[in-house]
Enzyme design. Sequence first.
Site, PDB file in Angstrom:
ATOM      1  N   ASP A 135       0.854  -1.194   0.000  1.00 26.84           N
ATOM      2  CA  ASP A 135       0.000   0.000   0.000  1.00 26.84           C
ATOM      3  C   ASP A 135       0.887   1.241   0.000  1.00 26.84           C
ATOM      4  O   ASP A 135       2.090   1.153   0.227  1.00 26.84           O
ATOM      5  CB  ASP A 135      -1.006  -0.031   1.167  1.00 26.84           C
ATOM      6  CG  ASP A 135      -0.367   0.142   2.531  1.00 26.84           C
ATOM      7  OD1 ASP A 135       0.826  -0.199   2.678  1.00 26.84           O
ATOM      8  OD2 ASP A 135      -1.046   0.618   3.453  1.00 26.84           O
ATOM      9  N   TYR A 181       2.892   4.770   0.753  1.00 21.39           N
ATOM     10  CA  TYR A 181       3.508   5.387   1.939  1.00 21.39           C
ATOM     11  C   TYR A 181       2.450   6.203   2.678  1.00 21.39           C
ATOM     12  O   TYR A 181       1.622   6.867   2.057  1.00 21.39           O
ATOM     13  CB  TYR A 181       4.632   6.321   1.526  1.00 21.39           C
ATOM     14  CG  TYR A 181       5.826   5.655   0.876  1.00 21.39           C
ATOM     15  CD1 TYR A 181       6.541   4.652   1.529  1.00 21.39           C
ATOM     16  CD2 TYR A 181       6.264   6.053  -0.378  1.00 21.39           C
ATOM     17  CE1 TYR A 181       7.661   4.071   0.946  1.00 21.39           C
ATOM     18  CE2 TYR A 181       7.375   5.475  -0.979  1.00 21.39           C
ATOM     19  CZ  TYR A 181       8.072   4.478  -0.302  1.00 21.39           C
ATOM     20  OH  TYR A 181       9.170   3.906  -0.885  1.00 21.39           O
ATOM     21  N   PHE A 194       7.038   2.577  -4.201  1.00 18.38           N
ATOM     22  CA  PHE A 194       8.434   2.807  -3.791  1.00 18.38           C
ATOM     23  C   PHE A 194       8.930   4.226  -4.055  1.00 18.38           C
ATOM     24  O   PHE A 194       9.975   4.621  -3.553  1.00 18.38           O
ATOM     25  CB  PHE A 194       9.403   1.795  -4.436  1.00 18.38           C
ATOM     26  CG  PHE A 194       9.190   0.377  -3.984  1.00 18.38           C
ATOM     27  CD1 PHE A 194       9.519  -0.013  -2.693  1.00 18.38           C
ATOM     28  CD2 PHE A 194       8.644  -0.563  -4.840  1.00 18.38           C
ATOM     29  CE1 PHE A 194       9.318  -1.326  -2.263  1.00 18.38           C
ATOM     30  CE2 PHE A 194       8.435  -1.877  -4.426  1.00 18.38           C
ATOM     31  CZ  PHE A 194       8.780  -2.250  -3.132  1.00 18.38           C
ATOM     32  N   HIS A 207      11.694  -8.908   0.113  1.00 20.60           N
ATOM     33  CA  HIS A 207      11.367  -7.476   0.043  1.00 20.60           C
ATOM     34  C   HIS A 207      12.605  -6.634   0.375  1.00 20.60           C
ATOM     35  O   HIS A 207      13.430  -7.033   1.200  1.00 20.60           O
ATOM     36  CB  HIS A 207      10.234  -7.167   1.043  1.00 20.60           C
ATOM     37  CG  HIS A 207       9.573  -5.857   0.797  1.00 20.60           C
ATOM     38  ND1 HIS A 207      10.063  -4.668   1.304  1.00 20.60           N
ATOM     39  CD2 HIS A 207       8.468  -5.524   0.089  1.00 20.60           C
ATOM     40  CE1 HIS A 207       9.276  -3.675   0.914  1.00 20.60           C
ATOM     41  NE2 HIS A 207       8.305  -4.162   0.173  1.00 20.60           N
TER      42      HIS A 207
END
Length: 222
Positions: free
Chosen positions: A64, A66, A77, A186
């Site tokens: 989801d 930031y 990102f 991740h």
Amino acid sequence: MPAINGDWLEALKGEFGKDYYKKLFTKVNEEYRTYRIFPPANDLFNAFHLTPLKDVKVVIFGQDPYHGENQAHGLCFSVKPSVEIPPSLVNIYKELHDDLGCTIPSHGYLEKWAKQGVLLLNTVLTVRAHQANSHRGIGWEEFTDAAIRVLNAQDRPIVFILWGRPAQMKKAMLNNPKHLILEAPHPSPLSSYRGFFGSKPFSQTNQFLEVNGVEPIDWQIE
């Protein structure tokens, strides 16, 4: 809630009449009226607007958006140029440097990637300020799964980069032999040392694109 435009509109128009999407549309509009929601409404579908379906070469999945101030702008990102680079992106840049020798940028704005065909897609597209995962389960996952099915069906080579378990759960939807699937832990500080570093996703992506006669990505962020 703004509209999707361009060729994604045609590809996803079948979703807009479904019950889940009507509920999602109502819920998201209500959330924007009632709470501080990120990203700003005008940035909600930036991943689709900046990377038309016909141009997609690479897909990177986020979770989801930031949830801090001025961070989210519709690309997973990525943050606006004036915002401090988040820890996961710091690690992405480190791997990019080690993989391709790219210099590490002073900002975290990834629009250059999006404009070259890198779809930077969160699986949930909105979040309440300072409440991670607050919009999980309201319907976004069904909508972005529909986009993944559209991408899987494309009759051309696409690279899917799956970082972390939530992204890797989408692998079951990707069964087109024309595509390349790259999996790694991740890039967050919690998991990056378990195999994200050294996974070389950027060079592998470009090698695959070049072998298939597709212009590679210039990953260097100026």
